[in-house]
Design a protein around this motif. Sequence first.
Motif, PDB file in Angstrom:
ATOM      1  N   THR A  69      -5.985   7.061   5.525  1.00 14.01           N
ATOM      2  CA  THR A  69      -6.054   6.148   4.478  1.00 14.01           C
ATOM      3  C   THR A  69      -6.251   6.977   3.240  1.00 14.01           C
ATOM      4  O   THR A  69      -5.952   6.914   2.173  1.00 14.01           O
ATOM      5  CB  THR A  69      -6.806   4.999   4.827  1.00 14.01           C
ATOM      6  OG1 THR A  69      -6.506   4.344   6.122  1.00 14.01           O
ATOM      7  CG2 THR A  69      -6.692   3.939   3.665  1.00 14.01           C
ATOM      8  N   GLU A 161       5.011  -2.135  -5.808  1.00 14.05           N
ATOM      9  CA  GLU A 161       4.370  -2.923  -4.469  1.00 14.05           C
ATOM     10  C   GLU A 161       3.886  -1.602  -3.582  1.00 14.05           C
ATOM     11  O   GLU A 161       3.030  -2.045  -2.832  1.00 14.05           O
ATOM     12  CB  GLU A 161       5.506  -3.495  -3.865  1.00 14.05           C
ATOM     13  CG  GLU A 161       6.035  -4.744  -4.455  1.00 14.05           C
ATOM     14  CD  GLU A 161       5.333  -5.783  -4.873  1.00 14.05           C
ATOM     15  OE1 GLU A 161       4.237  -5.986  -4.337  1.00 14.05           O
ATOM     16  OE2 GLU A 161       5.728  -6.672  -5.613  1.00 14.05           O
ATOM     17  N   GLU A 164       1.352   0.079  -6.240  1.00 15.04           N
ATOM     18  CA  GLU A 164       0.426  -0.669  -6.734  1.00 15.04           C
ATOM     19  C   GLU A 164       0.074  -0.431  -8.282  1.00 15.04           C
ATOM     20  O   GLU A 164      -1.055  -0.441  -8.788  1.00 15.04           O
ATOM     21  CB  GLU A 164      -0.920  -0.928  -6.148  1.00 15.04           C
ATOM     22  CG  GLU A 164      -0.449  -1.488  -4.614  1.00 15.04           C
ATOM     23  CD  GLU A 164      -1.701  -1.810  -3.722  1.00 15.04           C
ATOM     24  OE1 GLU A 164      -2.787  -0.907  -4.080  1.00 15.04           O
ATOM     25  OE2 GLU A 164      -1.774  -2.413  -2.822  1.00 15.04           O
TER      26      GLU A 164
ATOM     27  N   ARG B  48       5.386  -9.128  -0.571  1.00 18.45           N
ATOM     28  CA  ARG B  48       4.167  -8.604  -1.021  1.00 18.45           C
ATOM     29  C   ARG B  48       3.311  -8.302   0.150  1.00 18.45           C
ATOM     30  O   ARG B  48       2.842  -7.011   0.372  1.00 18.45           O
ATOM     31  CB  ARG B  48       3.621  -9.297  -2.122  1.00 18.45           C
ATOM     32  CG  ARG B  48       2.313  -8.595  -2.484  1.00 18.45           C
ATOM     33  CD  ARG B  48       1.639  -8.973  -3.990  1.00 18.45           C
ATOM     34  NE  ARG B  48       2.422  -8.176  -5.024  1.00 18.45           N
ATOM     35  CZ  ARG B  48       2.456  -8.220  -5.965  1.00 18.45           C
ATOM     36  NH1 ARG B  48       1.723  -9.011  -6.710  1.00 18.45           N
ATOM     37  NH2 ARG B  48       3.354  -7.682  -6.979  1.00 18.45           N
ATOM     38  N   SER B  49       3.091  -9.152   0.998  1.00 19.74           N
ATOM     39  CA  SER B  49       2.456  -8.978   2.192  1.00 19.74           C
ATOM     40  C   SER B  49       3.029  -7.841   3.348  1.00 19.74           C
ATOM     41  O   SER B  49       2.127  -6.987   3.830  1.00 19.74           O
ATOM     42  CB  SER B  49       2.088 -10.242   3.047  1.00 19.74           C
ATOM     43  OG  SER B  49       2.082 -10.178   4.253  1.00 19.74           O
ATOM     44  N   SER B  52       2.106  -4.509   1.597  1.00 20.70           N
ATOM     45  CA  SER B  52       1.035  -4.119   1.814  1.00 20.70           C
ATOM     46  C   SER B  52       0.756  -3.500   3.371  1.00 20.70           C
ATOM     47  O   SER B  52       0.113  -2.522   3.459  1.00 20.70           O
ATOM     48  CB  SER B  52      -0.285  -5.111   1.397  1.00 20.70           C
ATOM     49  OG  SER B  52      -0.271  -5.956   2.534  1.00 20.70           O
ATOM     50  N   ASP B  53       1.491  -3.943   4.221  1.00 20.58           N
ATOM     51  CA  ASP B  53       1.525  -3.591   5.760  1.00 20.58           C
ATOM     52  C   ASP B  53       2.000  -2.208   5.568  1.00 20.58           C
ATOM     53  O   ASP B  53       1.754  -1.459   6.353  1.00 20.58           O
ATOM     54  CB  ASP B  53       1.771  -4.600   6.518  1.00 20.58           C
ATOM     55  CG  ASP B  53       0.870  -5.716   6.624  1.00 20.58           C
ATOM     56  OD1 ASP B  53      -0.354  -5.419   7.165  1.00 20.58           O
ATOM     57  OD2 ASP B  53       1.378  -6.855   6.862  1.00 20.58           O
ATOM     58  N   ALA B  55       2.444  -0.135   3.492  1.00 20.14           N
ATOM     59  CA  ALA B  55       1.803   0.897   2.771  1.00 20.14           C
ATOM     60  C   ALA B  55       0.650   1.545   3.552  1.00 20.14           C
ATOM     61  O   ALA B  55       0.318   2.566   3.201  1.00 20.14           O
ATOM     62  CB  ALA B  55       1.398   0.479   1.474  1.00 20.14           C
ATOM     63  N   ARG B  56       0.280   0.883   4.728  1.00 20.85           N
ATOM     64  CA  ARG B  56      -0.772   1.333   5.546  1.00 20.85           C
ATOM     65  C   ARG B  56      -0.458   2.270   6.525  1.00 20.85           C
ATOM     66  O   ARG B  56       0.340   2.214   7.179  1.00 20.85           O
ATOM     67  CB  ARG B  56      -1.314   0.089   6.314  1.00 20.85           C
ATOM     68  CG  ARG B  56      -2.566  -0.618   5.489  1.00 20.85           C
ATOM     69  CD  ARG B  56      -3.342  -1.399   6.328  1.00 20.85           C
ATOM     70  NE  ARG B  56      -2.331  -2.576   6.957  1.00 20.85           N
ATOM     71  CZ  ARG B  56      -2.737  -3.192   7.951  1.00 20.85           C
ATOM     72  NH1 ARG B  56      -3.419  -2.805   8.842  1.00 20.85           N
ATOM     73  NH2 ARG B  56      -1.711  -4.303   8.107  1.00 20.85           N
TER      74      ARG B  56
END
Lengths: 209, 64
Positions: A69, A161, A164, B48-49, B52-53, B55-56
Amino acid sequence: MTTVEPTSSTTAAAALLDPEFLKSLRSQMLSFARLQLNDDQQAEDAVQEALAGALKNAASFNRQAALKTWVFSILKNKITDSLRSKYREQEHMLAEADACKNGEELDDQLFNQTGHWHAEERPVEWNAPTRLVHERQFWAVFDACLNHLPAKQARVFMMREFLELTSEEICDAASLTVSNLHVLLYRARVQLRECLENNWFTGPMGASS
Amino acid sequence: MMNCREATRLLSEAQDRKLTLAENVELKFHTMMCSGCRNFGKQMSSLRSFMSDYARPEQDDLRK
């Protein structure tokens, strides 16, 4: 294969020098960078710089974060820098006529003359979307839908997105007005939503979910 | 009276800026009456959720 995450700055540096760990990490970073930059050479450069930066700053690695990360956050900054310089080299990224045509077609496809949904296009309720993060097949469909977006829409959508960035930062990087940006983001979201609904939530893949 | 085209634009923009009080009121009223736009609004949050997953980096193991 499960990679073991190092937990301190010493092991962080050691992990980054471990050929097997580095090969796996580099491959993942490259696929992210290519998707965002759409340019193999720039993606290679961004990944190289991010890895060099991570190695140089391994002493500041915070053990509360996963090493991967932390390295990816460095990569995100490198990608943002690349995008900024890339867009500054171009005068404007929007071909107004094409964008307008694309938007009118999308509007006609979704809405009737009074601006209300065509019956067959009205969004349906998505079944348990939060459970999908563990579904391998869902991510394959999600990837395909993302890659199916028109390039300009995909790029600003990912800046918003994935990286960010704020609207102001994207407008600055891509030489867009705020209203142009909102239009591009709207079209990207509408098409991504439509693609997921047709190919997962109401398609054969999602029928069992 | 707001139509669905205008409502979906605002539901998307709500992800990027703070809507005005007037926009919020009109949007609330429209989505109370329109299930399509109500679902669209929920799906904007889901996207959006998902992102964000997505992007992990840990998620990469699932995508392979």
